[in-house]
Write an enzyme that holds these catalytic residues in place. Structure first.
Site, mmCIF file in Angstrom:
data_model
loop_
_atom_site.group_PDB
_atom_site.id
_atom_site.type_symbol
_atom_site.label_atom_id
_atom_site.label_comp_id
_atom_site.label_asym_id
_atom_site.label_seq_id
_atom_site.Cartn_x
_atom_site.Cartn_y
_atom_site.Cartn_z
ATOM 1 N N ASP A 64 0.826 -1.208 0.000
ATOM 2 C CA ASP A 64 0.000 0.000 0.000
ATOM 3 C C ASP A 64 0.860 1.258 0.000
ATOM 4 O O ASP A 64 2.077 1.213 0.261
ATOM 5 C CB ASP A 64 -0.934 -0.015 1.217
ATOM 6 C CG ASP A 64 -2.303 0.591 0.919
ATOM 7 O OD1 ASP A 64 -2.414 1.390 -0.037
ATOM 8 O OD2 ASP A 64 -3.259 0.267 1.641
ATOM 9 N N ASP A 70 -10.459 1.599 -3.542
ATOM 10 C CA ASP A 70 -10.942 1.176 -2.221
ATOM 11 C C ASP A 70 -12.460 1.055 -2.198
ATOM 12 O O ASP A 70 -13.018 0.492 -1.249
ATOM 13 C CB ASP A 70 -10.508 2.170 -1.148
ATOM 14 C CG ASP A 70 -9.040 2.020 -0.782
ATOM 15 O OD1 ASP A 70 -8.459 0.964 -1.086
ATOM 16 O OD2 ASP A 70 -8.471 2.953 -0.188
#
Length: 735
Positions: free
Chosen positions: A471, A537
């Protein structure tokens, strides 16, 4: 008369130089129905005579004529010689638009006039080839290498390298490459977006001036243009000519579409360098990221070029893309061995093949305010052998084990930041503003680099980790190096690439996903070092339809993580049916991000059926040609995959909005062989619902057999869908 004499003198000089040059006046590179013809003058950088469809092989005389007579009339009331806008546009040629190179030596050598010294041509007939041009500017004391490649996919790949041959520093402010498009390219197309709503397509007229898109996030950005294109006015997925480019770089970058008063229309792209970021000491060089460019009829044709190229790479995933379960939206930071093993049981029950533990397993990381940078197992949560018990429990259930990291970031509240504050990117004397309670670790610092590499490699080896979700959750704001005092985005980006490669080399077989607040780092640069991307997301299926539709302009579906979420989406609070959620996730690298402990038995059974269906069709979706269409004014979308041999296809028809008239008209199925017969039936995990003539077309119950020509030109009626629902159509050749 004086003007005519000037033109004649220039042309005669050009002819004399061309005859004396040890290379041809022009060269054609061709592949997969695309071609570029490059003019190769003896006294100037190469320029594009034609970029577009393949016009076939041209003999030397034709190429010479094209090269010497490629300029328009001198009708602009401008300079008295033809202005040749090269791949690296120069002001010295009379070009008053955006230059390809901007730089200086403390204010001197600010304008260049490069002259070729060598041209190397590697032409592979109709399967691509390359041209490498070496050039110098003796006054500015600079050397330039340009490389132009026509890849077998029909994509162009451009790059440049600039070397300082002087005895003092030359500072590069910008180095970007340009491709011209014809005047019939009247529309500019690119993308916008934000967190949770990436890849929003937008278009505008190609007016005079510059349409400039800059990415200053230190990562690609959720709002990145991604693919900047110019097209004809009828451009859509299936029709209209389109010329487009992509900068394959995961740091700051810029692309622009520029239309000059004199008629030229250019697409330009390159890295965006921050002030003073690229000083070249004597003998040092700066290499640009690759710029990929594609031409085709319709956006799908250009997408196919990118997909073909990516699938041809030796590093492209070759094994079936496993069904993933990521537990983030199931547990967030609340890690508990018993609960996670219950989730592993549920994952096994529905057929999951890879189980991923997300954020919260390390250091003091009980929320997002601390612990980043301390990549050690959290003793208070996972000590006493509990972490190993989880890994072994997952693997014992027949699944791979994956783990979340955010290696480029650090919380100030961490052991790492306390011990090494000099490892944080910053303007000397002050930290950048907090962004998600975190700062950026300077990976160009050898100590910081080794710290991250060694901790990750140690964990992967100790626990047999198969997969990393990598990430990157903040922008690089005021990202300066304490070592150099300069901006550090360029060095940080290249260091990240090296780190990824070092970890993969040390851990053979490890797969890595690029995630960056969802889809904020999706580019062909990061994909040279990772195995898939996380598109967003937001896993609300309605939003994902749009996000995945336009991510497909660059990436084939097997590289794009696409998960089935809970019935109420966590990011939008919208409720959607399981069948729609699963059918949306089908056209990607399928996964699950849902607390299955709370799912009903019926939902578990239905999800398991969808997982089995994905396993049946993933080879088709992950190797086939992607097709996209907009129907009924955009209220109905079609997307699908057609096998390379055109013997099998799967299409999804989605109702986005309620149309003014209903039902929808016939839906045409693109990509099939018009001369073959196909059997069409409803797809998806069975059984089919009961036939209802108010909803279903007449062929619904037993399917139909029609030729590819009929299916492509006439089409079929499809079910009358409710909004945010889809129908799958399976097509298989009969003869």
């Amino acid at each position: 008369m004086e003007g005519d004499d000037a033109v004649t003198t220039h042309v005669m000089t050009e002819i004399a130089d061309e005859l004396a040059a040890p290379w041809p006046a022009a060269v054609t590179l061709r592949a997969a129905g695309a071609a570029v013809i490059l003019g190769l003058p003896a006294d100037a950088l190469p320029f594009v005579i034609h970029w577009g469809g393949d016009i076939g092989a041209q003999d030397a005389d034709s190429l010479r004529e094209l090269s010497l007579h490629a300029q328009p009339p001198l009708a602009t009331n401008g300079v008295d010689v033809p202005v040749i806008v090269g791949l690296l546009p120069e002001n010295s040629a009379g070009w008053t638009g955006t230059p390809g190179l901007s730089g200086h030596r403390a204010g001197r050598a600010w304008s260049t006039r490069f002259v070729p010294t060598d041209v190397d041509i590697a032409d592979d007939a109709s399967n691509g080839g390359s041209v490498r041009v070496e050039a110098v500017d003796l006054d500015a004391r600079l050397a330039l290498t340009l490389k132009i490649e026509m890849l077998p996919s029909g994509l162009l790949r451009l790059s440049a390298e600039l070397r300082n041959d002087g005895d003092d520093t030359y500072t590069v402010d910008a180095l970007q490459l340009a491709l011209p498009v014809p005047t019939r390219a009247d529309v500019v197309h690119d993308m916008a977006g934000r967190w949770g709503k990436e890849k929003v397509a937008q278009s505008r007229p190609f007016t005079v001036g510059s349409h400039l898109r800059e990415g200053r996030h230190g990562r690609t950005g959720a709002d990145a243009a991604a693919f900047l294109a110019a097209g004809t006015g009828d451009l859509d997925f299936a029709q209209g000519e389109v010329w487009g480019l992509h900068v394959a770089f995961s740091g700051n970058h810029r692309v622009l579409a520029e239309r000059a008063f004199s008629g030229e229309r250019l697409l330009l792209g390159g890295e965006l360098l921050l002030p003073g970021e690229m000083p070249l000491a004597p003998g040092e060089s700066y290499a640009t990221p690759a710029v990929y460019a594609g031409y085709g009829t319709g956006l799908d044709a250009v997408a196919a070029r990118f997909h073909t190229h990516l699938r041809s790479r030796p590093s492209h995933p070759r094994t079936a893309r496993p069904v993933v379960m990521n537990v983030w939206e199931a547990v967030y930071f609340d890690h508990d061995l018993t609960r996670l093993l219950e989730l592993a049981d549920a994952a096994q029950r529905v057929g999951v093949e890879r189980f991923v533990l997300d954020d919260g397993w390390f250091g003091s990381r009980r929320d997002d305010t601390s612990g980043l940078g301390d990549w050690v197992i959290a003793e208070d949560v996972w000590g006493g052998g509990r972490f190993r018990a989880l890994v072994e429990g997952v693997k014992g259930r027949g699944m791979q084990f994956g783990l979340w990291f955010e290696p480029e970031m650090v919380n100030v509240a961490s052991e790492l930041a306390t011990a090494h504050p000099e490892w944080l990117l910053q303007v000397p004397g002050r930290l950048p503003v907090d962004f998600r309670h975190q700062q950026v670790l300077d990976l160009s610092h050898p100590g910081a680099y080794a710290h991250v590499r060694d901790q990750i490699v140690s964990l992967v080896r100790e626990y047999g980790i198969d997969y990393i979700k990598w990430d990157h959750n903040r922008d690089l704001i005021e990202a300066g190096s304490t070592r150099t005092g300069r901006a550090g985005v360029h060095e940080q980006t290249l260091a990240t690439y090296r780190l990824l490669d070092d970890i993969r080399q040390a851990c053979p077989g490890l797969e890595i996903e690029s995630c960056s607040s969802g889809g904020a780092r999706i580019d062909l640069g990061i994909l040279e070092h990772t195995d898939r991307v996380w598109a967003s997301d937001c896993i609300d299926a309605r939003e994902r339809q749009q996000i995945q539709r336009w991510t497909a302009q660059l990436l084939p579906p097997e590289l794009v993580g696409s998960h089935v979420g809970a019935d109420r989406a966590h990011t939008t609070r919208r409720r959607l049916d399981l069948d729609f959620r699963a059918a949306t996730a089908l056209f990607g690298h399928f996964g699950i991000e849902w607390d299955l402990i709370t799912a009903s038995d019926d939902e578990i059974e239905r999800l398991a059926a969808w997982v089995a269906y994905y396993k049946d069709v993933r080879q088709l979706i992950h190797t086939g040609t992607t097709v996209r269409r907009e129907l009924e004014g955009g209220d109905v979308w079609l997307n699908g995959a057609v096998s390379i041999g055109r013997d099998r296809a799967l299409y999804a028809v989605v109702l986005r909005e309620r149309h003014v008239t209903w039902p929808a008209g016939r839906v045409r199925l693109p990509g099939l062989d018009p001369d073959r017969e196909y059997r069409v039936r409803m797809g998806g995990p069975g059984p089919l619902p009961a036939y209802d003539p108010r909803i279903h077309p007449s062929w619904f119950r037993s399917g139909t057999t029609l030729t590819g020509a009929v299916l492509q030109e006439i089409g079929l009626h499809v079910p009358a869908l409710d909004p945010d629902n889809s129908a799958l159509l399976e097509v298989e050749v009969v003869r």
